[in-house]
Scaffold this active site. Sequence first.
Site, PDB file in Angstrom:
ATOM      1  N   HIS A   1      -0.049  -9.168   1.529  1.00 26.45           N
ATOM      2  CA  HIS A   1      -1.227  -9.271   2.399  1.00 26.45           C
ATOM      3  C   HIS A   1      -1.868 -10.650   2.381  1.00 26.45           C
ATOM      4  O   HIS A   1      -2.701 -10.950   3.226  1.00 26.45           O
ATOM      5  CB  HIS A   1      -2.292  -8.249   1.962  1.00 26.45           C
ATOM      6  CG  HIS A   1      -1.775  -6.850   1.942  1.00 26.45           C
ATOM      7  ND1 HIS A   1      -1.605  -6.129   0.787  1.00 26.45           N
ATOM      8  CD2 HIS A   1      -1.361  -6.051   2.944  1.00 26.45           C
ATOM      9  CE1 HIS A   1      -1.126  -4.938   1.079  1.00 26.45           C
ATOM     10  NE2 HIS A   1      -0.957  -4.864   2.375  1.00 26.45           N
TER      11      HIS A   1
ATOM     12  N   SER B   1      -2.673   0.735   6.208  1.00 29.10           N
ATOM     13  CA  SER B   1      -3.181   0.565   7.566  1.00 29.10           C
ATOM     14  C   SER B   1      -2.104   0.872   8.607  1.00 29.10           C
ATOM     15  O   SER B   1      -2.315   1.631   9.554  1.00 29.10           O
ATOM     16  CB  SER B   1      -3.622  -0.895   7.673  1.00 29.10           C
ATOM     17  OG  SER B   1      -4.483  -1.084   8.706  1.00 29.10           O
ATOM     18  N   ASN B   2      -0.904   0.296   8.431  1.00 27.57           N
ATOM     19  CA  ASN B   2       0.138   0.483   9.454  1.00 27.57           C
ATOM     20  C   ASN B   2       0.591   1.937   9.528  1.00 27.57           C
ATOM     21  O   ASN B   2       0.966   2.431  10.589  1.00 27.57           O
ATOM     22  CB  ASN B   2       1.298  -0.496   9.211  1.00 27.57           C
ATOM     23  CG  ASN B   2       2.210  -0.070   8.088  1.00 27.57           C
ATOM     24  OD1 ASN B   2       3.090   0.759   8.276  1.00 27.57           O
ATOM     25  ND2 ASN B   2       2.025  -0.620   6.891  1.00 27.57           N
TER      26      ASN B   2
ATOM     27  N   GLU C   1      -5.605  -8.128   3.829  1.00 25.22           N
ATOM     28  CA  GLU C   1      -5.074  -9.115   4.786  1.00 25.22           C
ATOM     29  C   GLU C   1      -6.220  -9.753   5.565  1.00 25.22           C
ATOM     30  O   GLU C   1      -6.240 -10.975   5.787  1.00 25.22           O
ATOM     31  CB  GLU C   1      -4.084  -8.436   5.746  1.00 25.22           C
ATOM     32  CG  GLU C   1      -3.485  -9.411   6.743  1.00 25.22           C
ATOM     33  CD  GLU C   1      -2.617  -8.737   7.789  1.00 25.22           C
ATOM     34  OE1 GLU C   1      -1.972  -7.707   7.485  1.00 25.22           O
ATOM     35  OE2 GLU C   1      -2.580  -9.229   8.928  1.00 25.22           O
TER      36      GLU C   1
ATOM     37  N   HIS D   1       0.822  -1.206   0.000  1.00 21.31           N
ATOM     38  CA  HIS D   1       0.000   0.000   0.000  1.00 21.31           C
ATOM     39  C   HIS D   1       0.856   1.255   0.000  1.00 21.31           C
ATOM     40  O   HIS D   1       0.949   1.974   0.991  1.00 21.31           O
ATOM     41  CB  HIS D   1      -0.945  -0.027   1.219  1.00 21.31           C
ATOM     42  CG  HIS D   1      -2.063  -1.005   1.049  1.00 21.31           C
ATOM     43  ND1 HIS D   1      -2.758  -1.555   2.102  1.00 21.31           N
ATOM     44  CD2 HIS D   1      -2.606  -1.552  -0.071  1.00 21.31           C
ATOM     45  CE1 HIS D   1      -3.680  -2.391   1.635  1.00 21.31           C
ATOM     46  NE2 HIS D   1      -3.599  -2.402   0.325  1.00 21.31           N
TER      47      HIS D   1
HETATM   48  S1  SF4 Z   1       3.861  -5.315   8.448  1.00 26.55           S
HETATM   49 FE1  SF4 Z   1       4.507  -7.276   9.373  1.00 26.55          FE
HETATM   50  S2  SF4 Z   1       3.069  -8.788   8.602  1.00 26.55           S
HETATM   51 FE2  SF4 Z   1       2.838  -6.982   7.301  1.00 26.55          FE
HETATM   52  S3  SF4 Z   1       4.215  -7.347   5.579  1.00 26.55           S
HETATM   53 FE3  SF4 Z   1       5.408  -6.223   7.107  1.00 26.55          FE
HETATM   54  S4  SF4 Z   1       6.460  -7.789   8.361  1.00 26.55           S
HETATM   55 FE4  SF4 Z   1       4.793  -8.786   7.208  1.00 26.55          FE
END
Ligand code: SF4
Length: 285
Positions: A74, A221-222, A126, A41
């Site tokens: 994802h 999202s993150n 995901e 993303h």
């Molecule tokens: S945020 Fe974590 S789960 Fe998602 S792609 Fe990166 S390492 Fe993998």
Amino acid sequence: MEVILCSITGFCSGVRNALNRTMDELKRHGAPVFILHDLVHNESVVNDLLSRGAKIVDEPEGLPPGATLIFSAHGVSEEVEARAKALPLNIVDATCPLVRKVQERGAELSEKGYVVLLFGKAGHREVEGILGRIHGEKHLLTNEEDARGFKLVPGRTYACISQTTMNSGVIAEMTAILREKIPGLVESASVCRATQKRQDAVRELASKCDLVLVAGSAHSSNTRRLCEIAVAQGARAELVSGPEAVTPELLRGAKHVGVTSGASAPDDLVHGILNAVTRIAASEP
Ligand code: SF4
């Protein structure tokens, strides 16, 4: 103005792996290679892949025989995987191993008879992939409100898991709410290591800053979680997609500016933003 770079920025291992595998396929087979939905993303990463001959598709069907189809970091549901594998395609599964672990944990808990409660964002790829691997009863809970309102069925056993990039504080809250009402709840909800480290690092950064700039895309999202955490820490947070978004107006009044990034933002984007902030800071009277 003081400018502080976060101790952790740039790609997580899952994103780096998905990108490397796509680049390998482009080198090995030449363009085009097909990617099922956005590989990660982040617009700048996706645009770079498109310029190299990658193509994004929404379904596995309709591709030329022998074409390469890449599953994103994802992951995908069992049904999508089966449909793709039934076609004459070269499938490259770039699902992050840490997402895979959650998919497997959800499936395993369901097979053992638990009702699986997944904490996550509705519609996120995901989340769709994880839900699509749980055969028994499952429910998506998006926030504390959902956890509070969740109605139990007497006699059933419950387990909770989560999307890898949720806010770890929200996971703790949701788990605590459910623990109160569900005796014997199996608690398996947690973020991945990369997300946890980034959230801890932004918490520390925000405690020293009055403004935190988070490099990344609004649909990541993150990345949005990092903004929320900075705000909860008392700083102003702005999501910036590139150096051009950094203006004197954006920085106005800030004395300590932190720069960080989501796990799908490349290093050059972070450094471009850092340089833009530093230039504006240097031009201040
Ligand atoms: S945020 Fe974590 S789960 Fe998602 S792609 Fe990166 S390492 Fe993998």
